[in-house]
Scaffold this active site. Structure first.
Site, PDB file in Angstrom:
ATOM      1  N   HIS A  57     -22.967 -60.843  62.392  1.00 59.47           N
ATOM      2  CA  HIS A  57     -23.693 -61.593  63.431  1.00 59.47           C
ATOM      3  C   HIS A  57     -24.496 -62.726  62.810  1.00 59.47           C
ATOM      4  CE1 HIS A  57     -23.735 -58.449  66.915  1.00 59.47           C
ATOM      5  NE2 HIS A  57     -22.563 -58.524  66.319  1.00 59.47           N
ATOM      6  N   TYR A  71     -32.743 -59.189  72.605  1.00 52.27           N
ATOM      7  CA  TYR A  71     -34.073 -58.576  72.634  1.00 52.27           C
ATOM      8  C   TYR A  71     -34.810 -59.145  73.842  1.00 52.27           C
ATOM      9  CZ  TYR A  71     -33.489 -57.079  67.720  1.00 52.27           C
ATOM     10  OH  TYR A  71     -33.062 -56.493  66.558  1.00 52.27           O
ATOM     11  N   PRO A  87     -38.755 -49.817  65.117  1.00 51.75           N
ATOM     12  CA  PRO A  87     -37.363 -50.271  64.956  1.00 51.75           C
ATOM     13  C   PRO A  87     -37.081 -51.691  65.437  1.00 51.75           C
ATOM     14  CG  PRO A  87     -37.548 -48.677  66.748  1.00 51.75           C
ATOM     15  CD  PRO A  87     -38.885 -48.723  66.091  1.00 51.75           C
ATOM     16  N   LYS A 139     -35.430 -52.725  60.530  1.00 53.09           N
ATOM     17  CA  LYS A 139     -35.708 -52.771  59.098  1.00 53.09           C
ATOM     18  C   LYS A 139     -35.729 -51.427  58.373  1.00 53.09           C
ATOM     19  CE  LYS A 139     -35.967 -57.094  58.605  1.00 53.09           C
ATOM     20  NZ  LYS A 139     -34.607 -57.539  58.349  1.00 53.09           N
ATOM     21  N   TYR A 153     -35.542 -61.626  59.480  1.00 51.88           N
ATOM     22  CA  TYR A 153     -34.532 -60.780  60.134  1.00 51.88           C
ATOM     23  C   TYR A 153     -33.318 -60.546  59.235  1.00 51.88           C
ATOM     24  CZ  TYR A 153     -32.031 -58.629  64.021  1.00 51.88           C
ATOM     25  OH  TYR A 153     -31.366 -57.728  64.824  1.00 51.88           O
TER      26      TYR A 153
HETATM   27  P1  RFL Z   1     -33.781 -40.003  56.934  1.00 53.82           P
HETATM   28  O1  RFL Z   1     -32.622 -40.702  57.558  1.00 53.82           O
HETATM   29  O2  RFL Z   1     -34.816 -39.427  57.804  1.00 53.82           O
HETATM   30  O3  RFL Z   1     -33.187 -38.875  55.978  1.00 53.82           O
HETATM   31  C1  RFL Z   1     -33.994 -37.889  55.379  1.00 53.82           C
HETATM   32  C2  RFL Z   1     -33.134 -36.686  55.127  1.00 53.82           C
HETATM   33  O4  RFL Z   1     -33.917 -35.668  54.493  1.00 53.82           O
HETATM   34  C3  RFL Z   1     -33.662 -34.425  55.107  1.00 53.82           C
HETATM   35  N1  RFL Z   1     -34.843 -33.566  54.906  1.00 53.82           N
HETATM   36  C4  RFL Z   1     -34.894 -32.580  53.989  1.00 53.82           C
HETATM   37  N2  RFL Z   1     -33.986 -32.132  53.108  1.00 53.82           N
HETATM   38  C5  RFL Z   1     -34.348 -31.082  52.305  1.00 53.82           C
HETATM   39  N3  RFL Z   1     -35.572 -30.496  52.372  1.00 53.82           N
HETATM   40  C6  RFL Z   1     -36.518 -30.918  53.244  1.00 53.82           C
HETATM   41  N4  RFL Z   1     -37.714 -30.345  53.289  1.00 53.82           N
HETATM   42  C7  RFL Z   1     -36.197 -32.012  54.098  1.00 53.82           C
HETATM   43  N5  RFL Z   1     -36.870 -32.675  55.064  1.00 53.82           N
HETATM   44  C8  RFL Z   1     -36.039 -33.615  55.538  1.00 53.82           C
HETATM   45  C9  RFL Z   1     -33.388 -34.759  56.563  1.00 53.82           C
HETATM   46  O5  RFL Z   1     -32.628 -33.743  57.222  1.00 53.82           O
HETATM   47  C10 RFL Z   1     -32.603 -36.055  56.414  1.00 53.82           C
HETATM   48  O6  RFL Z   1     -31.217 -35.830  56.289  1.00 53.82           O
HETATM   49  O7  RFL Z   1     -34.556 -40.977  55.888  1.00 53.82           O
HETATM   50  P2  RFL Z   1     -33.957 -42.102  54.915  1.00 53.82           P
HETATM   51  O8  RFL Z   1     -32.772 -41.590  54.165  1.00 53.82           O
HETATM   52  O9  RFL Z   1     -35.137 -42.649  54.210  1.00 53.82           O
HETATM   53  O10 RFL Z   1     -33.371 -43.232  55.895  1.00 53.82           O
HETATM   54  C11 RFL Z   1     -34.213 -43.977  56.746  1.00 53.82           C
HETATM   55  C12 RFL Z   1     -33.491 -44.388  58.032  1.00 53.82           C
HETATM   56  O11 RFL Z   1     -32.868 -43.256  58.587  1.00 53.82           O
HETATM   57  C13 RFL Z   1     -34.427 -45.036  59.055  1.00 53.82           C
HETATM   58  O12 RFL Z   1     -35.355 -45.879  58.418  1.00 53.82           O
HETATM   59  C14 RFL Z   1     -33.670 -45.860  60.103  1.00 53.82           C
HETATM   60  O13 RFL Z   1     -32.856 -45.054  60.896  1.00 53.82           O
HETATM   61  C15 RFL Z   1     -34.637 -46.639  60.992  1.00 53.82           C
HETATM   62  N6  RFL Z   1     -33.976 -47.389  62.060  1.00 53.82           N
HETATM   63  C16 RFL Z   1     -33.357 -48.593  61.806  1.00 53.82           C
HETATM   64  N7  RFL Z   1     -33.305 -49.094  60.553  1.00 53.82           N
HETATM   65  C17 RFL Z   1     -32.620 -50.257  60.286  1.00 53.82           C
HETATM   66  O14 RFL Z   1     -32.611 -50.683  59.113  1.00 53.82           O
HETATM   67  N8  RFL Z   1     -31.942 -50.953  61.267  1.00 53.82           N
HETATM   68  C18 RFL Z   1     -31.934 -50.517  62.559  1.00 53.82           C
HETATM   69  O15 RFL Z   1     -31.275 -51.130  63.387  1.00 53.82           O
HETATM   70  C19 RFL Z   1     -32.691 -49.319  62.875  1.00 53.82           C
HETATM   71  N9  RFL Z   1     -32.709 -48.843  64.130  1.00 53.82           N
HETATM   72  C20 RFL Z   1     -33.967 -46.883  63.368  1.00 53.82           C
HETATM   73  C21 RFL Z   1     -33.336 -47.646  64.386  1.00 53.82           C
HETATM   74  C22 RFL Z   1     -34.553 -45.661  63.682  1.00 53.82           C
HETATM   75  C23 RFL Z   1     -34.544 -45.200  64.989  1.00 53.82           C
HETATM   76  N10 RFL Z   1     -35.139 -43.928  65.246  1.00 53.82           N
HETATM   77  C24 RFL Z   1     -34.486 -42.906  65.936  1.00 53.82           C
HETATM   78  C25 RFL Z   1     -36.355 -43.569  64.546  1.00 53.82           C
HETATM   79  C26 RFL Z   1     -33.319 -47.205  65.693  1.00 53.82           C
HETATM   80  C27 RFL Z   1     -33.949 -45.994  66.014  1.00 53.82           C
HETATM   81  C28 RFL Z   1     -33.944 -45.577  67.447  1.00 53.82           C
HETATM   82  C1  PHB Z   2     -29.419 -50.452  67.010  1.00 54.71           C
HETATM   83  O1  PHB Z   2     -28.311 -50.954  67.225  1.00 54.71           O
HETATM   84  O2  PHB Z   2     -29.600 -49.215  67.012  1.00 54.71           O
HETATM   85  C2  PHB Z   2     -30.589 -51.340  66.778  1.00 54.71           C
HETATM   86  C3  PHB Z   2     -30.384 -52.715  66.675  1.00 54.71           C
HETATM   87  C4  PHB Z   2     -31.462 -53.544  66.449  1.00 54.71           C
HETATM   88  C5  PHB Z   2     -32.733 -53.015  66.350  1.00 54.71           C
HETATM   89  C6  PHB Z   2     -32.933 -51.643  66.449  1.00 54.71           C
HETATM   90  C7  PHB Z   2     -31.853 -50.797  66.664  1.00 54.71           C
HETATM   91  O3  PHB Z   2     -33.782 -53.847  66.171  1.00 54.71           O
END
Ligand code: RFL
Ligand code: PHB
Length: 400
Positions: A76, A205, A297, A301, A389
């Site tokens: 994109h 957005y 989110p 990032k 971004y």
């Molecule tokens: P995670 O993904 O939470 O993984 C941590 C892992 O550790 C395990 N765990 C354990 N394992 C052993 N012993 C324990 N005591 C443990 N406790 C926990 C868990 O089961 C899990 O498997 O952290 P990590 O690896 O640092 O990754 C971070 C990302 O997952 C997170 O920052 C992103 O998902 C955030 N996020 C977004 N980030 C982006 O860069 N671009 C996006 O578009 C974006 N959209 C989002 C998002 C997060 C969202 N939510 C649900 C919070 C959209 C949403 C809606």
């Molecule tokens: C997503 O596709 O889950 C998504 C995209 C952009 C954002 C957050 C989440 O800023």
């Protein structure tokens, strides 16, 4: 008592941070064991991020897991901001010398990394229970855990805490060492995934009087949408039709009419939070990803910041194990935090401009509209948004 095993790096958490670190170190011949508390299916099915910065894409290629990403990722070069239903395009490529972002689900990143690890025959323990880090101050920290009712011990040189916001590693850092900074937002996001074509080929957005909305996607036939919702939202109160109606309303007439709707295949509520724990190292424990910081989110990032930590940590550990050079591990926390706070600033700013804040006289909304009008009209402001971004450039540790 079960086994005692030796490894160089014990990685707690098999999310994107832990898996990517394991993969980068594996390719450098450094021994790792990953302990993940959940099962494979759960880890692979968690719907979260969708947007990858160029730097994250490059790192996944470097890790040897870029095949499917290159084929299926959607590149994109811009996105839209809808203000009261009127759309304005933000060009990413022009102001950044041609940079872009790639839409590729976190589920797919995770699947690619798990497949690579299993193919390599490197240890990845799912359903590792009661993981407990011990002896962080010594040269041989340990991880005790239980698997299928049998307790095990992993003797390590270094522990990587990649266990997310609710993990155990950050909690083992003594309270008088750890400083925590936090903002909790008075709303969340209700997300919906549906097997319908996206309303637009780029993300939208929306700032709307009824609240924020986001149109995203996972593929040309799969859409991901979010709406701002109260923190106490119950999924049962939001049948699909109610969500589609709100989305149509918040994106404006054009997009509303063009939007294909269908049954949801996933629906969830996520709270919004800004959080930083400092320092990101304690003794032989190194925190990476959501274990150390959370961003709302809105700026997409979180996963990208986790990847940036892992990039630095892998460099630092390669220097430590291969060259007995401790400069990288000594500078790790400071180098990460420089980027973390810049990304916190951006994520907070972008969130503040797009969400509805319930307050009496509408002052905040007036400021938002002024800020967005300025953004739309100013090359400088749009350049600032675009360069954040697509992802800030990487600083080599040790640089100012
Ligand atoms: P995670 O993904 O939470 O993984 C941590 C892992 O550790 C395990 N765990 C354990 N394992 C052993 N012993 C324990 N005591 C443990 N406790 C926990 C868990 O089961 C899990 O498997 O952290 P990590 O690896 O640092 O990754 C971070 C990302 O997952 C997170 O920052 C992103 O998902 C955030 N996020 C977004 N980030 C982006 O860069 N671009 C996006 O578009 C974006 N959209 C989002 C998002 C997060 C969202 N939510 C649900 C919070 C959209 C949403 C809606
Ligand atoms: C997503 O596709 O889950 C998504 C995209 C952009 C954002 C957050 C989440 O800023």
């Amino acid at each position: 008592m079960g086994t005692t095993t030796r490894t160089q790096v014990g990685i707690v958490g098999g999310g994107p941070a832990g898996l990517l670190l394991g993969q980068l170190l594996y390719r450098q011949g450094i021994d790792t064991v990953i302990l993940e508390q959940r099962g494979r299916q759960h880890v692979e099915g968690r719907i979260r991020a969708g947007v990858l910065e160029q730097g994250t894409v490059d790192l996944l290629h470097e890790a040897g897991v870029g095949g499917r990403l290159a084929r299926d990722g959607l590149v994109h070069h811009g996105f839209d901001i809808a203000i009261d239903g009127v759309r304005h395009r933000i060009d990413l490529a022009g102001p950044t010398g041609g940079k872009s972002v790639t839409v590729y689900g976190q589920t797919e990143v995770t699947k690619d990394l798990i497949a690579a690890r299993l193919d390599a025959g490197a240890p990845l323990v799912f359903e590792a229970e009661a993981v407990t880090p011990l002896d962080l101050d010594g040269d041989t920290p340990r991880l005790r855990y239980t698997k299928d009712g049998v307790s095990h011990e992993l003797v390590c040189d270094v522990i990587a805490g990649c266990d997310g916001y609710h993990g155990v590693c950050r909690q083992t850092v003594p309270a008088d060492v750890l400083r925590v900074y936090e903002r909790v937002y008075p709303f969340g996001w209700l997300g919906i995934l549906a097997e319908v074509p996206p309303v637009s080929h780029e993300l939208i957005y929306a700032n709307h009087p009824d609240g924020f909305a986001l149109a995203s996607m996972r593929s040309p036939t799969r859409s991901r949408y979010y709406i701002q919702c109260p923190l106490d939202t119950r999924i049962e109160d939001w049948p699909d039709d109610r969500i589609w109606e709100q989305l149509r309303n918040r994106f404006g007439a054009d997009a509303g009419e063009a939007m294909a709707t269908g049954p949801s295949i996933e629906k969830s509520v996520a709270p919004l939070r800004s959080f930083v724990a400092e320092p990101m190292r304690h003794g032989r424990l190194f925190l990476a990803g959501d274990a150390a910081h959370i961003v709302p989110p809105t700026g997409a990032k979180g996963l990208n910041l986790a990847a940036a930590d892992v990039r630095l940590l892998s460099w630092a550990l390669v220097d430590f194990f291969k060259n007995a050079d401790t400069a990288g591990i000594d500078g790790y926390s400071e180098a990460c935090l420089r980027r973390v706070w810049k990304v916190q600033r951006f994520s907070w700013w972008f969130s503040a401009q797009l969400h509805r804040y319930d307050e009496g006289d509408g002052f905040t909304r007036r400021l938002q509209l002024a800020e967005l009008a300025y953004l739309i009209g100013s090359d400088a402001a749009r350049t600032s948004l675009a360069e954040n971004y697509v992802g800030l450039p990487f600083e080599r540790p040790g640089a100012g």
